[in-house]
Every structure is written in C-alpha cells, then in structure tokens.
Design a protein around this motif. Structure first.
Motif, PDB file in Angstrom:
ATOM      1  N   VAL A  28      21.039  25.991  26.615  1.00 15.26           N
ATOM      2  CA  VAL A  28      21.141  25.604  27.943  1.00 15.26           C
ATOM      3  C   VAL A  28      19.861  25.883  28.604  1.00 15.26           C
ATOM      4  O   VAL A  28      19.326  25.013  29.306  1.00 15.26           O
ATOM      5  CB  VAL A  28      22.347  26.279  28.521  1.00 15.26           C
ATOM      6  N   GLU A  29      19.339  26.944  28.093  1.00 14.54           N
ATOM      7  CA  GLU A  29      17.913  27.443  28.689  1.00 14.54           C
ATOM      8  C   GLU A  29      16.697  26.158  28.372  1.00 14.54           C
ATOM      9  O   GLU A  29      16.053  25.792  29.270  1.00 14.54           O
ATOM     10  CB  GLU A  29      17.550  28.904  28.281  1.00 14.54           C
ATOM     11  N   LEU A  84      17.638  23.418  20.819  1.00 16.29           N
ATOM     12  CA  LEU A  84      17.894  21.813  21.227  1.00 16.29           C
ATOM     13  C   LEU A  84      16.739  21.308  20.887  1.00 16.29           C
ATOM     14  O   LEU A  84      16.915  20.006  20.454  1.00 16.29           O
ATOM     15  CB  LEU A  84      17.926  21.956  22.733  1.00 16.29           C
ATOM     16  N   ARG A  85      15.467  21.855  20.748  1.00 17.81           N
ATOM     17  CA  ARG A  85      14.205  21.088  20.246  1.00 17.81           C
ATOM     18  C   ARG A  85      14.299  20.589  19.099  1.00 17.81           C
ATOM     19  O   ARG A  85      13.988  19.599  18.674  1.00 17.81           O
ATOM     20  CB  ARG A  85      13.023  21.791  20.717  1.00 17.81           C
ATOM     21  N   ALA A 103      18.280   7.674  23.436  1.00 20.94           N
ATOM     22  CA  ALA A 103      19.560   7.855  22.861  1.00 20.94           C
ATOM     23  C   ALA A 103      19.734   9.040  21.733  1.00 20.94           C
ATOM     24  O   ALA A 103      20.639  10.125  21.445  1.00 20.94           O
ATOM     25  CB  ALA A 103      19.822   6.694  21.921  1.00 20.94           C
ATOM     26  N   ALA A 104      18.542   9.414  21.127  1.00 21.60           N
ATOM     27  CA  ALA A 104      18.518  10.521  20.213  1.00 21.60           C
ATOM     28  C   ALA A 104      18.364  11.945  21.032  1.00 21.60           C
ATOM     29  O   ALA A 104      19.050  12.946  20.484  1.00 21.60           O
ATOM     30  CB  ALA A 104      17.030  10.448  19.317  1.00 21.60           C
ATOM     31  N   ARG A 105      17.862  11.793  22.075  1.00 16.31           N
ATOM     32  CA  ARG A 105      18.163  13.117  22.860  1.00 16.31           C
ATOM     33  C   ARG A 105      19.529  13.281  23.295  1.00 16.31           C
ATOM     34  O   ARG A 105      19.944  14.405  23.426  1.00 16.31           O
ATOM     35  CB  ARG A 105      17.150  13.110  24.335  1.00 16.31           C
ATOM     36  N   THR A 132      25.818  17.330  20.708  1.00 19.28           N
ATOM     37  CA  THR A 132      26.335  17.620  19.414  1.00 19.28           C
ATOM     38  C   THR A 132      26.196  19.346  19.448  1.00 19.28           C
ATOM     39  O   THR A 132      25.140  19.819  19.151  1.00 19.28           O
ATOM     40  CB  THR A 132      25.698  17.037  18.229  1.00 19.28           C
ATOM     41  N   ALA A 133      27.198  19.859  19.415  1.00 19.51           N
ATOM     42  CA  ALA A 133      27.229  21.475  19.612  1.00 19.51           C
ATOM     43  C   ALA A 133      27.279  22.029  17.960  1.00 19.51           C
ATOM     44  O   ALA A 133      27.719  21.431  17.122  1.00 19.51           O
ATOM     45  CB  ALA A 133      28.520  21.869  20.048  1.00 19.51           C
TER      46      ALA A 133
END
Length: 484
Positions: free
Chosen positions: A124-125, A185-186, A259-261, A267-268
């Motif tokens: 989340v950060e 996330l990156r 869309a990729a982002r 998706t967790a």
C-alpha cells in the motif's frame, strides 16, 4: 465465523488461485458460493473485491468497495482486506470519486499502525507513493506510477534485447521475481507489463516502449507533416485525420500499460505468503527524474505539433479566403461581331445584374455583340467579378435553374471543361420564350473571382463548340490582376 488462527478454507485457496490466473468470474463465483455456504471469511471477501476491481469498470469498482466494506465490518483489522481496500481507494480518480479516494490515506495509516513493515503495508505504501506522493513524508515528489512502469519496462526490454532473450522469456523471468516478493507492487507491475507486451503482433509497441523519445519525435514530425500537407498541396481535408491515426500506437500503448497496472494492483499475494530475504536478489533501481533531454524532446515535439496546426489553420483560411482578382475589358470584336453599346438587351441585363448585386464586393458587367441594325444579337455575356471565394460548383447552374423556373423550353444540359482558367462550366440548350423558332445555347462559368454566362445565337452548335466559344470569350474579357 472465522477467528485468528483458524485454518484457511479450501475454497479460499481455490478462489485465490483463480484470481491470480486471471479467471475473474470464476474467482467471484467460488468466493461468493463459499461465503453463502459457510459464512463470513476475510480472505474470501478480499478475493471477491479484487476480482471485481480487476475488471477496470466503474460499476465493478462499486461492487468491489461493497465487498471490502462487508468484509471489514466483520473483520475490521484484517490486513489483506485493509490493503485491498486501500489500493482500490488510492487508484480511484480523485475527481470522479473524491470520497473513495480520500479513504486511501486513512486505510494506509491504519495498516501502518497495525502491522508496520508488513507485506500489506509495503504494498500500500508503494501504491500511495506512486499515485500521489509519500503519505506523511516530505521531500522530492516521487515518480508517477506510469513513469515508473515505463522506466522498468524499457530497462527490462533493452536488457533482454542485448542478451538475446525473447520478450516472452523476459516476461517469464519478471513473473518469477514478482512471485518471490508478492508484496512489491513495482515488481508486480513490471511482470504484468512485460507479459502484456510479449503478446504476438505487438513488436511495434515493444519498440515504442524501448525508444519513447524517438517515437515521440517521429510521430510529432509525421503529424505536423500530415497537417501541413493539406493546405500546402491542396489535398482533401480528410487527409488531416492522418495525424490522429499516427498517434494511435501511443494511445494503444498507454491503454495497455494502464490495464497492466490495474491488474497488478488488484492481484493480491496468497494469504499467509511469506517474504524471502530482501537480499535474495537486487531491488529495481530507483526511477530517475526527467532529464534535460526528455524535457527538450517533449517540449520540441509539442511545439512542432502546435506550430504545424497553427500554420495549417492560417494557411487553409488564407487559401479559402483568397480569390483571383480580375478586371473586365471586352474585345471590340468577337467572331466578326462588334461590341454594341447601349442596346435594349444590354440595358435590361445591366439593370438585372445591378438589382441582384448582393454577393459581397462584386462588380457586374454586361456586353452585347452583334451587327448594328439587327434585332437579334449574336452573343451576349453578363456576369460579375469580385470576391466569390466561397462559391461552389452549384453556382454554374443558376442560369439553367432560372430558365426552368420561367419556361419549360430548357433542353439538354451538360458539364463542360472550364479550360485553363479553371473553375466550373455548365451549358444548357433552350428555346427563348419570345422566339419559339430559335435554339440558343447558354454556358455559365464560375470560379473564386468571377461568375458569368455567355449566350450564343447560332443554330447547330454542338456541345464542344458552345463550350469553346464560352472559354474563348471568358478569357478575352477577364484579365488577371495582383492578388491582395
């Protein structure tokens, strides 16, 4: 009801696997069926919400928010639910959904309080920093999510090309790294981006992703050239649509990246997934700020397009408003017939032309050719010179329309070659109302600087002869002047 330490339900693992595989509808069905059958479960609510959010539609986002709220009502401190809801809020549009977007920082702060340094808090950060800057921190503004994504994709594609690795192999390697650190996330965004770009037939988009500045420069020059070519070469106006068409690859790439982002953010990682040692492989390099070269190319590209559009607009307007400036000076003799001054027919035509002089700054003219003492002139010409820049091919039909409005004796009509003077030319054969035994031909011309009609009283004129006489008399009367 689920309590801390309770063993995961099999349905939750199945739903999470379907979500990670991109089978969103099946994931929702599995999660909802399990919730209906066995009661509340935090993980199932998280899967249900994420599968809705991954559809990338406003109504699906509303359903995702409803699922998260229902889950948090039963499990207010569940980290996966808090993280999923926070990502949805942070990724929402602050203008379209200001209330939802405002919940994002609150949820991120709640995560930091409950589990500082946890995978959920880290994820989340990252989402918060990429979307709108570091929450609660000061310092330089971090790169946007789009810039970080493009930088990572460019570096990965360039490295793969240098090593002789195919795009599909590079995407597979990126997916393995993202799966090793599911909270990053990156890495997830990079994996989704490379997977999307590795699809067959997307080589042009991969090239555009690897060389964005060259692509931007090329498309700006191409768009500018297409826009300016329309007035420069007097091409059809629809050619200017080549500009937007040339921009389509950039637009398609932007949509693919967005869309990729979205897929990466919704998706967790599997529930209970453990993070490896952070030193297991090096982290992605920091995203550099915009360089002077990038600023120069971007500004130059924008200026090229603006200059081209402005130039084309001014040029097109000037061409539209310009018209050939003529002076009218009739020859004294035409086909052996003399120019007759002050004839009744000439006076009537002059009065009619003066009465109809309402088409801007024009100067009417009327000339009669014949033999003195004869009642019927051999040729009559009348018209006007001036500003007819907005004239159209319909203008050459005015004489024919006038004939048909006052008499039914108008006969064959045809379009003819206007000759070197340009414009349009149309002829009609008819019988005068007051002389039913005579057949006459009238040919009318029109261009941006003049309109006129030539009536020839001669039996047996064929189409080409009538048009040729009109072209000759028109050319003899009109003389070009300087264009202002």
């Amino acid at each position: 009801m689920q309590v801390d330490g309770e063993e995961d339900r099999p349905a939750r693992a199945e739903a999470e696997a379907l979500l990670r595989a991109g089978r969103l509808f099946e994931a929702r069905c599995t999660a909802q069926d399990a919730l209906d059958a066995d009661g509340p479960d935090a993980g199932l609510y998280a899967v249900l919400g994420r599968s809705h959010a991954a559809e990338d539609a406003d109504d699906e986002d509303d359903l995702a928010e409803r699922a998260y709220r229902r889950g948090l009502a039963a499990f207010p401190d569940d980290l996966d639910l808090l993280a999923a809801y926070a990502e949805l809020c942070l990724n929402s549009d602050p203008f379209d959904r200001p209330t939802r977007h405002g919940h994002g920082p609150e949820l991120a702060e709640r995560l930091r309080e409950l589990a500082p340094g946890s995978p959920q808090a880290l994820r989340v950060e990252q989402a918060a920093s990429l979307r709108s800057g570091h929450i609660g921190r000061t310092g330089p503004q971090p790169p946007s999510a789009s810039r970080a994504q493009r930088h990572d994709a460019r570096e990965a594609l360039t490295a793969a090309a240098a090593a002789g690795v195919t795009p599909r192999e590079a995407a597979h390697s990126a997916r393995e790294q993202a799966d090793e650190r599911p909270s990053d996330l990156r890495l997830a965004v990079r994996a989704e981006t490379l997977a999307a770009l590795a699809r067959p037939g997307l080589a042009p988009l991969r090239l555009l992703a690897r060389a964005p500045l060259a692509g931007l420069a090329a498309v700006s020059v191409a768009v500018g050239a297409a826009v300016v070519a329309v007035p420069a070469f007097q091409l059809p106006w629809w050619i200017s649509f080549a500009g937007p068409v040339l921009c389509l690859p950039h637009r398609i790439l932007a949509l693919l990246l967005r869309a990729a982002r979205r897929r990466a953010a919704t998706t967790a990682p599997p529930t209970g997934a453990e993070e490896p040692d952070p030193t297991a492989y090096p982290l992605l390099q920091p995203v550099p700020g915009m360089s002077r070269r990038e600023r120069t190319v971007s500004l130059t590209a924008a200026l090229v397009v603006i200059a081209a559009v402005t130039t084309a607009g001014v040029w097109s307007d000037a061409r539209y408003r310009s018209y050939p400036h003529y002076t009218a000076s009739p020859p004294a003799v035409f086909r052996g017939a003399q120019l007759l001054p002050d004839t009744p027919a000439g006076t009537s035509l002059s009065n009619a032309m003066t009465a109809e002089r309402d088409m801007g700054d024009t100067e009417p003219f009327t000339y009669i050719y014949g033999t003195p003492g004869r009642a019927r002139p051999e040729a009559m010409v009348f018209g006007a010179i001036g500003d007819f820049h907005d004239t159209s091919p319909d203008a050459v039909g005015f004489f024919e329309q006038g004939l048909r409005s006052i008499t039914s004796t108008a006969g064959t009509a045809w379009n003819a070659d206007p000759g070197d003077d340009g414009g349009w030319l149309r002829c009609v054969a008819y019988t005068p109302v007051l002389d039913s035994g005579a057949r006459q031909v009238a040919c009318s011309w029109a261009d941006k600087g003049s309109v006129g009609t030539v009536i020839v009283n001669e039996e047996g004129l064929d189409h080409e002869s009538a048009a040729g006489l009109t072209r000759a008399l028109r050319h003899a009367i009109l003389h070009s002047g300087p264009v202002v």
